[in-house]
Structure formats: structure tokens, C-alpha cells
Design a protein around this motif. Structure first.
Motif, PDB file in Angstrom:
ATOM      1  N   UNK A   5       0.827  -1.211   0.000  1.00  0.00           N
ATOM      2  CA  UNK A   5       0.000   0.000   0.000  1.00  0.00           C
ATOM      3  C   UNK A   5       0.858   1.256   0.000  1.00  0.00           C
ATOM      4  N   UNK A   6       1.798   1.330   0.942  1.00  0.00           N
ATOM      5  CA  UNK A   6       2.595   2.555   1.107  1.00  0.00           C
ATOM      6  C   UNK A   6       3.866   2.565   0.261  1.00  0.00           C
ATOM      7  N   UNK A   7       4.333   1.415  -0.159  1.00  0.00           N
ATOM      8  CA  UNK A   7       5.597   1.325  -0.887  1.00  0.00           C
ATOM      9  C   UNK A   7       6.816   1.467   0.002  1.00  0.00           C
ATOM     10  N   UNK A   8       6.615   1.541   1.317  1.00  0.00           N
ATOM     11  CA  UNK A   8       7.718   1.695   2.267  1.00  0.00           C
ATOM     12  C   UNK A   8       8.354   0.339   2.582  1.00  0.00           C
ATOM     13  N   UNK A   9       9.579   0.383   3.058  1.00  0.00           N
ATOM     14  CA  UNK A   9      10.258  -0.847   3.473  1.00  0.00           C
ATOM     15  C   UNK A   9       9.447  -1.536   4.562  1.00  0.00           C
ATOM     16  N   UNK A  10       9.302  -2.825   4.437  1.00  0.00           N
ATOM     17  CA  UNK A  10       8.680  -3.609   5.515  1.00  0.00           C
ATOM     18  C   UNK A  10       9.766  -3.956   6.528  1.00  0.00           C
ATOM     19  N   UNK A  11       9.781  -3.234   7.617  1.00  0.00           N
ATOM     20  CA  UNK A  11      10.817  -3.455   8.623  1.00  0.00           C
ATOM     21  C   UNK A  11      10.690  -4.836   9.255  1.00  0.00           C
ATOM     22  N   UNK A  12       9.486  -5.394   9.273  1.00  0.00           N
ATOM     23  CA  UNK A  12       9.312  -6.740   9.818  1.00  0.00           C
ATOM     24  C   UNK A  12       9.839  -7.809   8.871  1.00  0.00           C
ATOM     25  N   UNK A  13      10.297  -7.397   7.693  1.00  0.00           N
ATOM     26  CA  UNK A  13      10.913  -8.325   6.736  1.00  0.00           C
ATOM     27  C   UNK A  13      12.362  -7.896   6.456  1.00  0.00           C
ATOM     28  N   UNK A  14      12.999  -7.319   7.439  1.00  0.00           N
ATOM     29  CA  UNK A  14      14.368  -6.829   7.274  1.00  0.00           C
ATOM     30  C   UNK A  14      15.311  -7.975   6.905  1.00  0.00           C
ATOM     31  N   UNK A  15      16.081  -7.832   5.822  1.00  0.00           N
ATOM     32  CA  UNK A  15      16.964  -8.913   5.365  1.00  0.00           C
ATOM     33  C   UNK A  15      18.323  -8.884   6.074  1.00  0.00           C
ATOM     34  N   UNK A  16      18.296  -8.909   7.386  1.00  0.00           N
ATOM     35  CA  UNK A  16      19.538  -8.918   8.159  1.00  0.00           C
ATOM     36  C   UNK A  16      19.441  -9.981   9.243  1.00  0.00           C
ATOM     37  N   UNK A  17      20.470 -10.798   9.325  1.00  0.00           N
ATOM     38  CA  UNK A  17      20.518 -11.922  10.274  1.00  0.00           C
ATOM     39  C   UNK A  17      21.511 -11.588  11.380  1.00  0.00           C
ATOM     40  N   UNK A  18      21.097 -11.760  12.621  1.00  0.00           N
ATOM     41  CA  UNK A  18      21.976 -11.482  13.747  1.00  0.00           C
ATOM     42  C   UNK A  18      23.146 -12.464  13.766  1.00  0.00           C
ATOM     43  N   UNK A  19      24.363 -11.914  13.901  1.00  0.00           N
ATOM     44  CA  UNK A  19      25.574 -12.734  13.960  1.00  0.00           C
ATOM     45  C   UNK A  19      26.156 -12.800  15.366  1.00  0.00           C
ATOM     46  N   UNK A  20      26.097 -11.688  16.102  1.00  0.00           N
ATOM     47  CA  UNK A  20      26.752 -11.655  17.405  1.00  0.00           C
ATOM     48  C   UNK A  20      26.222 -10.491  18.235  1.00  0.00           C
ATOM     49  N   UNK A  21      26.267 -10.685  19.549  1.00  0.00           N
ATOM     50  CA  UNK A  21      26.035  -9.613  20.515  1.00  0.00           C
ATOM     51  C   UNK A  21      27.350  -9.446  21.269  1.00  0.00           C
ATOM     52  N   UNK A  22      27.859  -8.212  21.334  1.00  0.00           N
ATOM     53  CA  UNK A  22      29.244  -8.001  21.763  1.00  0.00           C
ATOM     54  C   UNK A  22      29.316  -7.002  22.913  1.00  0.00           C
ATOM     55  N   UNK A  23      30.046  -7.379  23.951  1.00  0.00           N
ATOM     56  CA  UNK A  23      30.358  -6.503  25.079  1.00  0.00           C
ATOM     57  C   UNK A  23      31.695  -5.832  24.803  1.00  0.00           C
TER      58      UNK A  23
END
Length: 584
Positions: free
Chosen positions: A265-283
């Protein structure tokens, strides 16, 4: 005061504690203002503490003997347990500064007793000079019974540097420093995978949620979809950073932005379909600043993502493109910073990937990822910068983005500590390394926008092939190496032999990211992250052996940070702590 000075064994002890960088003073230069003490504290040569319970001005007299040839004021503001005190220069000895302070002698005896017990267990302390590993030192301690007698007799107690550093608390790196286990980074309630459809598209650790919090639409007025698209569109045209052009990268647009699923409808990016996979959480609390000479910061917390491409056929490709969200942890002061370090350390007592572990890790990460986490920063977000490492077209390239003060969008900015590639091997760079050799060796310099009237810092950083390293005519061996290692491309290239330019590599679903030897050393696969080691390589120019083990270094720092209490051992630990300005 000459008696006190005679107690000093000199800065040789700094070498035993892995603190050889303390040998170099943060001297001022006509070309660059000196860094504040919070970033580059003055060099301490010796330390003493004397009990003064009847003085009425504190529990003890702290005396710090600073190294010569430093331009220091007559009074130095210093924090002890988050309480300000003033160190004053001695009239007869210009290197000696002192102040009455609150101090917990019983707590200090307890800390040294723990160190003695660990020494009996043959525990050692990994010693590093800047980021180079120099060996394992025996656990050092002050004999507790002797210490008690000195306290009772109110004698001056000399504090050797080695009794300040070391693992009084053990750290589990795979749980408290660099989390890559699929049981965590594929948590079905906190992450989402576009390729498999598994997870919660609005989970706390998804790219969707993190960018939504960063955009913070109620504050900025910018939707998360527009915030993200505006960031990506900067690859569509040439950007100019500090007068240097950063050429358009069409493949980022073609393979990422144009392939991103849009709302019908809006042509905006669907953030719930973001093509990024989490690799690490870093301290990255090892990037904290010094809390004794200022409020201090708690360093950074980071989320590393790999970019995916969902093809028309429905299949997925893992792209050679990583995105790192690097947040400043919005915590200050010795007490709060050490409490937060203990939260990270306590993760080591929980089963990796268990509901209890993942829940507690989210409590820790929410401190810096949540909307409104940093009210004084743009969008009230704690984000420091977003960095990318991308090879969708040649050459491999690194970029950095930030939300400028007064703005509400991510925009491309200069890449920390990295000059424009045209300056490699130039006379200008040789002059800079020569002029700031002491600061480079002490790691308390910042590459300026302009030097000798010429633009220096750049935005887009090419990374070969071939692998990159930096040099300048007349640069000394260690100075050249220290400067080069702190640049974006050489740290991901020839200075660390990171052959694929990635310290944390993109991964397939269900897999664990491969990590560089710079991080984990040469340990066998499967044990590397739980028990990180070291690896030795030849300097790319001189052939000098260089040994690295960055996670080992970070573990030692987190251990010391969480084990020294603010009114006892932390007083000395902070007096000696030199912030790590290289953030790669």
C-alpha cells in the motif's frame, strides 16, 4: 617526601602489568590539542596509600607520583568512589600529588586475600601492551597479614602495579564478551530470520526493533522505514566527507534496498521483513573511558548483523556485507560501571542459551538499545555509530554513519583513525606519525580532520584486495604498526592477517559465525570462543613478530573491572587505566 620517592621501583612494573603504554606521556603539540584526562590520563610512576583514621579529612592519604615531562596543573580533579577529591602538587616535589580520600582498607585486604588464593592456584594474568600480547605473568598480591599490620601501624603502603591487574573474577568469553551461539542469536522470541521465517519479527534483538528504537519516531518524527531507507540511499550517490569523495555503490542499492520487501500500500520498506541476520552480541566495555579523571563511560555494546538477499525464487543468499550497530552504554561513574560489568560477568554462571540466560542478556542490552536510553543524544538513542563492511562490488569497503547533533537521520561520517587512502606512504603521514610518535605508542591520539593544512580523515575506506597496511617515510617500526593497526582497513587486513576482511563473518541459518584469529587465536575449532588463545604473525613491513588475542585481553579487562571495588582496589586501577581509543 624524598623517602616516599625512594620507594618507587619505576615504571618497569607497568610492563609486568601489561601497561607499557604508560611510559609515554600525553604531551601537547602545536598541531593538536591534548586529549582530556578522561581519555588520556597522566602517567603514574608510583602509588601509595596511608591510613589516617583520626585526620578528620578521610580514611587515608592517597599519593600519586606522576612521571616526569608531563604538563600537569597544580591541582588535579580525581574521583574516588564517585566522590570528587582534589590531588594537590607537593611544594617540594613537583611529581608528587596527594589528597585525603575515603578508602575501605578491609575491602582492600579482602581483594588481596583473593589474589593470594588465586596465586596458589597458579592462575596467571595475560599481559598486553596496547593490543599486543606479551605473555602470562604470575598472579601478584600484597601479603594480607603484612598489609593488616601496616594498616594498624598507619604506615605508608606502596601499591605495585601488578597487584592491581588480573583475574580476581573469572570471565566466560562466550557468555560475557562475544555471544555467537545459535541458542542465543536465534532465540525465537527475540530474533527473526527472513530466510527461514523463524522467530519474532518485532523481537528485542531484531534489526527491525533496533532501528525502530534508533529512529524513535515520537521524538524524531521519522518513521523507522524512512530512517532505514534514507541510510541505505546514501550509497546511491557520491558522498563528500571531509572534502574526499565516497563513490556511489550501485550494488548496495540493487541487492539490498531494491530487493527489500515493500509494503503493497505505502511502498515503504517492511521493517518486519528486514533482510539482516543477527551474527553476534558483543560486550565492548574495554572501550570505556577513565572514571577517576571524569565521570567515565561504560564503553560500548554492539549488535553485528549479516545482510541477506531474498531472491525472486524464494531462495536466500548470504551477502558479503555486515552491519554493526555500536551503542554507547549510557552509564557513568565507578560504582555504576562496575555494577554493570558484574552483570555481564554473572552471565558466565548461567547456561548459555537457556531462558534465564537469554532473559538476563536482554536486561543488559536493553540498557543501551531501548528507545530513550540516552536522553541527551540525538533521537534520545544511545547509538554512537553504525559501521558497515561490504564487498558487493570491488573494492571491499568500510563506511561509518552517525546521527549528528541536532539531526535525526543516520548520515555518513569520517571513519575513526583512518586517513584517506591517497595519504598512505605520503610525507604528510610520515610527519604525523613522527610528530605524534609518543601518543601513538601510548594509544592516546586521535587522527584530526586537518593536519599541516591538509585534509586527513576520510569516509569511505577501501580494503583491497590486496590487504592494506599503512606507512609513512621515517616512521618508526612500532609507531608505524600502532598507527596502522588502529585504522579500519589495516585492522581488518594486513596488520592482523584477517584474510576475508571480517572479524565476524556472515553465517548460514543454524550456523555459528567464523571468527578471526585476531579475536580468538589459534585454538581448535569449537573451543576457541570459550577459551580464546593467541596467534603470532610477522609484521607486514618489518617482519617483527606480533602476537594478538583480543578476546583474551578483553576478558582480563572485564575481570579486573568487576573485581576491584570503588573504595578499595579500583582507586589504583582507575589511576592506571588507559582507555583504548581504537574501536575496531
Amino acid at each position: 617526601m624524598s623517602t616516599l620517592r625512594s620507594l618507587s621501583l619505576g615504571v618497569g612494573l607497568a610492563l609486568a602489568a601489561g601497561s607499557a603504554s604508560l611510559l609515554h606521556a600525553p604531551a601537547a603539540s602545536a598541531a593538536e590539542e591534548p586529549l582530556p584526562f578522561e581519555l588520556a590520563p597522566p602517567v603514574v610512576e608510583d602509588m601509595l596509600i596511608t591510613p589516617t583514621p583520626q585526620s578528620g579529612q578521610g580514611d587515608a592519604l592517597l599519593q600519586l607520583i606522576y612521571a616526569k615531562e608531563q604538563q600537569l596543573p597544580a591541582e588535579i580533579n580525581f574521583n574516588v568512589g564517585d566522590k570528587p577529591v582534589v590531588l594537590r602538587r607537593d611544594e617540594k616535589d613537583p611529581q608528587l600529588y596527594s589528597a585525603p580520600i575515603p578508602f575501605d582498607f578491609e575491602g582492600f585486604v579482602k581483594e588481596q586475600s583473593e589474589r593470594k588464593e588465586q596465586a596458589g592456584q597458579k592462575l596467571t594474568v595475560a599481559t598486553f601492551v596496547d593490543r599486543e600480547f606479551r605473555g602470562e605473568a604470575p598472579m601478584a598480591f600484597l601479603e594480607p597479614e603484612t598489609l593488616r599490620k601496616q594498616i594498624e601501624l598507619q604506615m605508608p603502603i606502596r601499591i605495585p602495579f601488578p597487584v592491581v591487574f588480573g583475574p580476581a573474577a573469572l570471565v566466560r568469553p562466550e557468555r560475557s564478551l562475544l555471544v555467537t551461539s545459535p541458542s542465543v542469536i536465534e532465540d525465537p522470541t527475540r530474533t527473526f530470520d527472513l530466510c527461514t521465517g523463524a522467530g519474532n519479527a518485532n523481537g528485542a534483538w531484531t534489526f527491525n526493533r533496533l532501528m525502530t528504537n534508533m529512529a524513535n519516531q515520537p521524538v524524531s518524527g521519522v518513521t523507522p522505514a524512512d530512517f532505514t531507507e534514507n541510510w541505505l540511499r546514501q550509497w546511491a550517490t557520491t558522498q563528500t566527507i571531509n572534502t574526499f569523495p565516497a563513490a556511489a555503490r550501485a550494488q548496495v542499492i540493487n541487492q539490498v534496498l531494491n530487493a527489500w520487501e515493500k509494503d503493497t500500500v505505502t511502498g515503504k520498506l517492511r521493517m518486519d521483513r528486514a533482510p539482516l541476520r543477527l551474527l553476534a552480541i558483543v560486550n565492548r566495555m574495554d572501550l570505556r573511558t577513565n572514571s577517576a579523571y571524569g565521570g567515565g563511560t561504560a564503553g560500548e555494546g554492539r549488535f553485528v548483523f549479516g545482510v541477506l538477499r531474498r531472491n525472486a525464487s524464494g531462495s536466500c543468499s548470504v551477502l558479503p556485507f555486515t552491519v554493526i550497530l555500536e551503542y554507547g552504554i549510557p552509564i557513568t561513574g565507578c560504582t555504576n560501571i562496575r555494577s554493570y560489568a558484574r552483570q555481564w560477568g554473572a552471565l558466565g554462571t548461567l547456561t548459555l542459551g537457556s531462558p534465564a540466560y537469554n532473559s538476563q542478556l536482554q536486561v543488559i542490552t536493553d540498557r543501551f538499545t531501548a528507545a530513550n536510553a540516552a536522553p541527551a543524544k540525538p533521537n534520545r538513542s544511545a547509538i554512537n555509530q553504525v559501521r558497515t563492511n561490504e564487498f558487493l562490488q570491488s573494492p571491499w569497503e568500510l563506511r561509518e554513519f552517525a546521527i549528528a547533533r541536532g539531526a535525526n537521520q543516520l548520515t555518513m561520517t569520517t571513519s575513526k583513525q583512518t586517513p584517506h587512502h591517497s595519504l598512505n606512504n605520503s610525507i604528510l603521514l610520515g610527519d604525523y606519525i613522527w610528530d605524534f610518535s609518543a601518543q601513538i605508542l601510548a594509544n592516546n591520539y586521535q587522527v584530526p580532520l586537518v593536519y599541516q593544512g591538509q585534509r586527513m580523515l576520510t569516509g569511505a575506506v577501501p580494503n583491497g584486495p590486496p590487504q592494506q597496511f599503512w606507512n609513512g617515510p621515517g616512521a618508526g617500526n612500532d609507531e608505524r604498526h600502532g598507527f596502522s593497526l588502529n585504522t579500519c582497513n589495516a585492522c581488518h587486513g594486513a596488520e592482523t592477517q584477517t584474510t576475508n576482511f571480517l572479524h565476524i563473518a556472515p553465517r548460514a541459518s543454524g550456523a555459528t559465525s567464523l571468527l578471526s584469529r585476531f579475536l580468538i587465536g589459534n585454538n581448535p575449532a569449537g573451543s576457541s570462543l570459550a577459551n580464546p588463545g593467541t596467534f603470532t604473525m610477522a609484521d607486514p613491513l618489518s617482519g617483527t613478530p606480533r602476537t594478538y588475542g583480543d578476546l583474551k585481553d578483553r576478558a582480563t579487562k572485564l575481570s579486573a573491572l568487576q573485581s576491584n571495588a570503588c573504595l578499595s582496589g579500583a582507586v589504583f586501577h582507575e589511576a592506571l587505566s588507559v582507555p583504548l581509543l581504537a574501536t575496531h
